[in-house]
Design a protein around this motif. Structure first.
Motif, mmCIF file in Angstrom:
data_model
loop_
_atom_site.group_PDB
_atom_site.id
_atom_site.type_symbol
_atom_site.label_atom_id
_atom_site.label_comp_id
_atom_site.label_asym_id
_atom_site.label_seq_id
_atom_site.Cartn_x
_atom_site.Cartn_y
_atom_site.Cartn_z
ATOM 1 N N GLY A 129 0.808 -1.213 0.000
ATOM 2 C CA GLY A 129 0.000 0.000 0.000
ATOM 3 C C GLY A 129 0.841 1.262 0.000
ATOM 4 O O GLY A 129 0.380 2.322 0.405
ATOM 5 N N GLY A 139 -9.958 3.714 1.733
ATOM 6 C CA GLY A 139 -8.502 3.875 1.823
ATOM 7 C C GLY A 139 -8.037 4.092 3.256
ATOM 8 O O GLY A 139 -6.911 3.762 3.617
ATOM 9 N N THR A 199 -9.247 2.515 5.563
ATOM 10 C CA THR A 199 -9.609 1.204 6.125
ATOM 11 C C THR A 199 -10.727 1.311 7.164
ATOM 12 O O THR A 199 -10.731 0.595 8.165
ATOM 13 N N THR A 220 -5.687 9.185 0.255
ATOM 14 C CA THR A 220 -6.526 8.026 0.563
ATOM 15 C C THR A 220 -7.553 7.741 -0.515
ATOM 16 O O THR A 220 -8.025 6.610 -0.619
ATOM 17 N N SER A 240 -7.055 7.750 -3.769
ATOM 18 C CA SER A 240 -6.397 6.818 -4.685
ATOM 19 C C SER A 240 -6.149 5.471 -4.021
ATOM 20 O O SER A 240 -6.345 4.419 -4.627
ATOM 21 N N LEU A 241 -5.721 5.521 -2.770
ATOM 22 C CA LEU A 241 -5.425 4.268 -2.075
ATOM 23 C C LEU A 241 -6.676 3.392 -1.996
ATOM 24 O O LEU A 241 -6.615 2.176 -2.224
ATOM 25 N N GLY A 242 -7.828 4.009 -1.710
ATOM 26 C CA GLY A 242 -9.076 3.256 -1.616
ATOM 27 C C GLY A 242 -9.463 2.633 -2.944
ATOM 28 O O GLY A 242 -9.913 1.481 -2.997
ATOM 29 N N TYR A 266 -7.142 -0.263 -3.446
ATOM 30 C CA TYR A 266 -7.543 -1.380 -2.586
ATOM 31 C C TYR A 266 -8.721 -2.140 -3.195
ATOM 32 O O TYR A 266 -8.725 -3.370 -3.273
ATOM 33 N N TRP A 288 -2.413 0.496 7.507
ATOM 34 C CA TRP A 288 -2.754 1.826 8.039
ATOM 35 C C TRP A 288 -1.797 2.178 9.173
ATOM 36 O O TRP A 288 -1.624 1.410 10.112
#
Ligand SMILES: Nc1ncnc2c1ncn2[C@@H]1O[C@H](COP(=O)(O)OP(=O)(O)OP(=O)(O)O)[C@@H](O)[C@H]1O
Ligand SMILES: [Mg+2]
Lengths: 242, 507
Positions: free
Chosen positions: B34, B256, B258, B443, B445-447, B450, B469
């Motif tokens: 991540g 993102g 979490t 977050t 983009s991260l989400g 994921y 995280w």
């Protein structure tokens, strides 16, 4: 004249300066020579054109707003902390000390306190050494002292030794500090440059020596990560990759 | 960036996220831990045809998206074969209508901030009130949502409505527009669909009553899909990589961060700011001016819902201060200017540029700076600009506490404005709880990454993701209670002064 030289076009010949200023050539030349002698103006060796010199940029306490630097370095400071599993700090020079403008916690969810705004000694931190190494005036000033403040038995307090250390930092492109500020702790830093190649700050990781160091130096993998982080931030600020 | 770790099958590959935002489009590439590997970003034009109107050019956005994906791969020294999947997160509600045959938009995209549907929205609520459709779709009548924007658009030129009814035109939010162009399929994800005012929150399908009342023909609507599922392979320019997720940007940020379980919340500070609380598999109706929305749907698992406090103007106020007022040269300089003074000098800036969103939902409000005296300097203005973001958060946190019956004990913050230390500290001060920032501020983009990675098995489950995280910073409250209460009282008085500004004959 300085405003012209620091303007959009950047480099100007003597003829261009004379034209823009509407002054006699001899007068303009005299001013240029004076400004060169104090380092406010430099002459490009290839084109012979004039541009603003490094000394001018060192006049202010920092050349890039610390808040700006933090915002522009946010993603890659996080990247460095995630990559090395250590805490990350960004620093700029402020009144002869290192001002912490950004701090990323060590990513292990342990209790930590944000240190943004803290002032650290230049001669006993890796960030300080990086910034000093490229700031001859401040380094000279420190050199005039008999001894620098001591924090641990490893602190470099002899100005002569510090000068040698700074030479090494300049050559290798990064700095480290092992138990020079706090017993049992070490740090490793690299310079951040803007699009003119001017050093606008330093980025560092720090942590306990048993994690950071191998022998008397930081792990080469960690040094490489710090330098890569610094390079990426510099590239985002417009510096030509090196 | 670094690609030199040991070459093993999956752990050596990456997920790309497209974050198609209001101000810019970006692409971030993430590794299996991540962590950001590379990033590319491009701004697009904000088109302001009239006061209150905001448009984007969908073709420009599509070009930028393809360009930033390429850019992120290039700067990471990667190519398409290094990617297991692409996930999309997008600005929500922004409405595109295009010709099914030629692929040409029939109008610029109408952006979520746009207030042109004010009259239509008021007519829809005239007899039944603003909460006419709240039971079905979880949303109050407001200019914010897509349904009325589509209806306005179909009536904006002769023949459009008939062509839509004949099946010649397609509607989509930005996710649909991108997925249609990248894979040829006309789909949307359930989180984006929940922002149209046309979807039923219980059935998660288009609702004929809503379609009829708002005036949107069913034939032009995309099929509603889970957020995390392979939508298709990207054709041509994106090299056959599976598009494996789409979510509204705020839902993506919730993912993102979490916040996978009921009771977990985050607030993202970008152009606007959005506080979302996961409420589990059950939609919770708000009695305090929040929205009920879909949080996420992973494949065939049941959907999770969220309560949302939407704030229209936060980062965009800083941008306005920079571009239209010109007192600062860049957004971060607002902090430098604000630190030239000790406090706000008694002024409060309520940026009701698009009316007021949560918890007020007042389309008739417009911005005010209250408390002006000759004492006030530009430093105080900068403070008030930043404080506006914090006080608006306080209002939605209060509403959230009231609706959910549980008190927020700390705020997970992310987005570009978390780079502002003065703001983050002030936020902790006015909320009286710690504010924490995770190690990836992007977050959204991260989400999306994921959700896409889960769909293709790059990550086995959400528990694996939780381990990524980490707390990157924390701000603890320092303000004393009486100063906080006084500030909040003044803020509320300033809010009152924005109301009832727009008259019927304004346009
Ligand atoms: N240091 C700062 N202080 C205050 N505001 C800032 C700072 N840095 C960025 N911003 C604001 O944050 C916003 C950018 O944040 P971010 O990149 O998260 O938003 P965004 O993703 O572009 O928004 P969107 O998704 O709606 O396009 C801008 O509105 C900018 O004005
Ligand atoms: Mg965004």
């Amino acid at each position: 004249m300085l405003r012209l030289l620091s303007g959009r076009s950047g480099r100007l010949s003597l003829a261009e300066l004379t034209g823009e200023l509407g002054l006699p050539k001899g007068t303009v030349y005299g001013i240029v020579r004076t400004l060169i002698s104090v380092g406010f103006v430099e002459q490009d060796p290839e084109s012979g054109k004039y541009r603003t010199g490094a000394a001018l940029l060192h006049l202010g306490s920092s050349y890039l707003d610390g808040n700006e630097l933090r915002a522009r370095a946010l993603n890659w400071s996080d990247w460095l902390a995630a990559r090395t599993n250590e805490s990350v700090r960004l620093g700029t020079l402020h009144d002869g000390q290192v001002l912490v403008v950004h701090h990323v916690f060590r990513p292990d969810n342990s209790p930590q306190v944000l240190e943004v705004g803290a002032l650290l000694p230049v001669h006993a931190t890796a960030m300080g050494k990086v910034l000093l190494a490229h700031h001859p005036y401040l380094a000279d000033e420190l050199g005039n002292n008999d001894a620098l403040p001591r924090f641990t038995t490893s602190t470099i307090t002899d100005p002569g030794l510090l000068t040698l250390e700074l030479e090494r930092v300049r050559e290798q492109g990064w700095a480290s500090e092992v138990q020079e500020l706090i017993d049992g702790e070490a740090s490793c830093a690299a310079p951040i440059r803007d699009r003119r190649g001017i050093i606008v700050g330093a980025i560092a990781i720090s942590g306990p020596i048993d994690r950071l160091c191998e022998g008397s130096e930081p792990h080469s993998k960690l040094i490489a990560a710090v330098r890569e982080g610094a390079r990426t931030i510099s590239r985002d600020l417009g510096a030509v990759p090196w | 960036m670094e690609t030199c770790e040991e070459r093993t099958a999956l752990s050596d590959r990456y997920v790309a996220a497209i974050d198609q935002g209001t101000a810019s489009s970006r692409c971030l590439v993430f590794d299996q831990q991540g962590r950001i590997v590379s990033l590319s970003q491009k701004e697009h034009e904000q088109i302001f045809p009239r006061p209150g109107w905001v448009e984007h050019d969908p073709q420009e956005i599509l070009r930028n998206v393809v360009q930033v994906v390429r850019g992120a791969l290039d700067s990471g020294g990667l190519d398409f074969r290094d990617l297991v999947a692409i996930g999309i997160a997008n600005q929500r509600e922004t409405t595109v209508v295009w010709d099914r045959r030629t692929g040409q938009p029939v109008h610029n995209a109408i952006v979520w901030q746009d207030t042109r549907t004010d009259g239509l929205v008021r007519r829809l609520g005239a007899e039944h009130g603003q909460d006419r459709f709240r039971d079905r779709c979880g949303l109050p009548l407001a200019t914010y949502f897509s349904g009325p924007k589509v209806s306005w658009l179909l009536d904006s030129a002769p023949g459009l409505r008939r062509r839509a009814e004949d099946g010649e035109l397609l509607f989509g939010t930005m996710d649909s527009w991108l997925v249609w162009n990248l894979t040829g399929r006309h789909v949307t994800d359930v989180t984006n669909a929940s922002r149209t005012m046309l979807m039923n929150l219980e059935t998660l399908d288009w609702d004929d009553t809503l379609l009829a009342a708002i005036g949107v023909p069913r034939v032009m609507l995309p099929t509603i899909q889970p957020s995390s599922r392979i939508y298709g392979e990207a054709v041509g320019s994106l090299g056959g990589v599976p598009i494996a997720a789409a979510l509204g940007d705020q839902q993506a940020a919730l993912f993102g961060q979490t916040c996978f379980s009921a009771g977990e919340a985050k607030c993202t500070y970008g152009t606007g700011s959005f506080l979302l609380l996961n409420t589990g598999n059950r939609p919770v109706r708000s009695g305090h001016g929040l929205l009920t929305t879909v949080g996420c749907k992973i494949g065939d698992e049941p959907a999770t819902y969220a309560l949302e406090g939407s704030i229209a103007v936060t980062g965009s106020l800083v941008q306005w201060f920079r571009d239209k007022v010109g007192l600062i040269g860049s957004a971060p300089e607002v902090e430098t200017l604000a630190r030239t003074v000790e406090d706000n000098g008694g002024i409060y800036f309520v940026p009701a540029f698009s009316g007021l969103f949560a918890p007020h939902w007042r389309g008739d409000a417009r911005g005010v700076i209250a408390g002006l005296t000759g004492y006030v300097t530009k430093g105080h203005l900068a403070r008030a600009v930043l404080e506006a973001t914090a006080w608006q958060t306080r209002e939605v946190v209060d509403a959230m506490n009231a609706d959910s019956g549980i008190e927020l004990t700390s705020l997970k913050a992310d987005g570009g404005m978390t780079a502002n230390n003065l703001l983050m500290q002030f936020l902790a001060d006015v909320l009286a709880v710690p504010v924490v920032r995770p190690i990836v501020a992007e977050t959204v983009s991260l989400g999306a990454a994921y959700a896409a990675g889960l769909a293709v098995g790059f990550w086995p489950d959400t528990e694996t993701l939780r381990a990524n995280w980490h707390k990157a910073a924390e701000w603890l409250p320092q303000m004393d209670g009486s100063a906080r209460d006084k500030g909040y009282r003044k803020w509320k008085k300033a809010v009152q002064r924005t109301l009832d500004w727009v008259d019927d004959d304004d346009d």
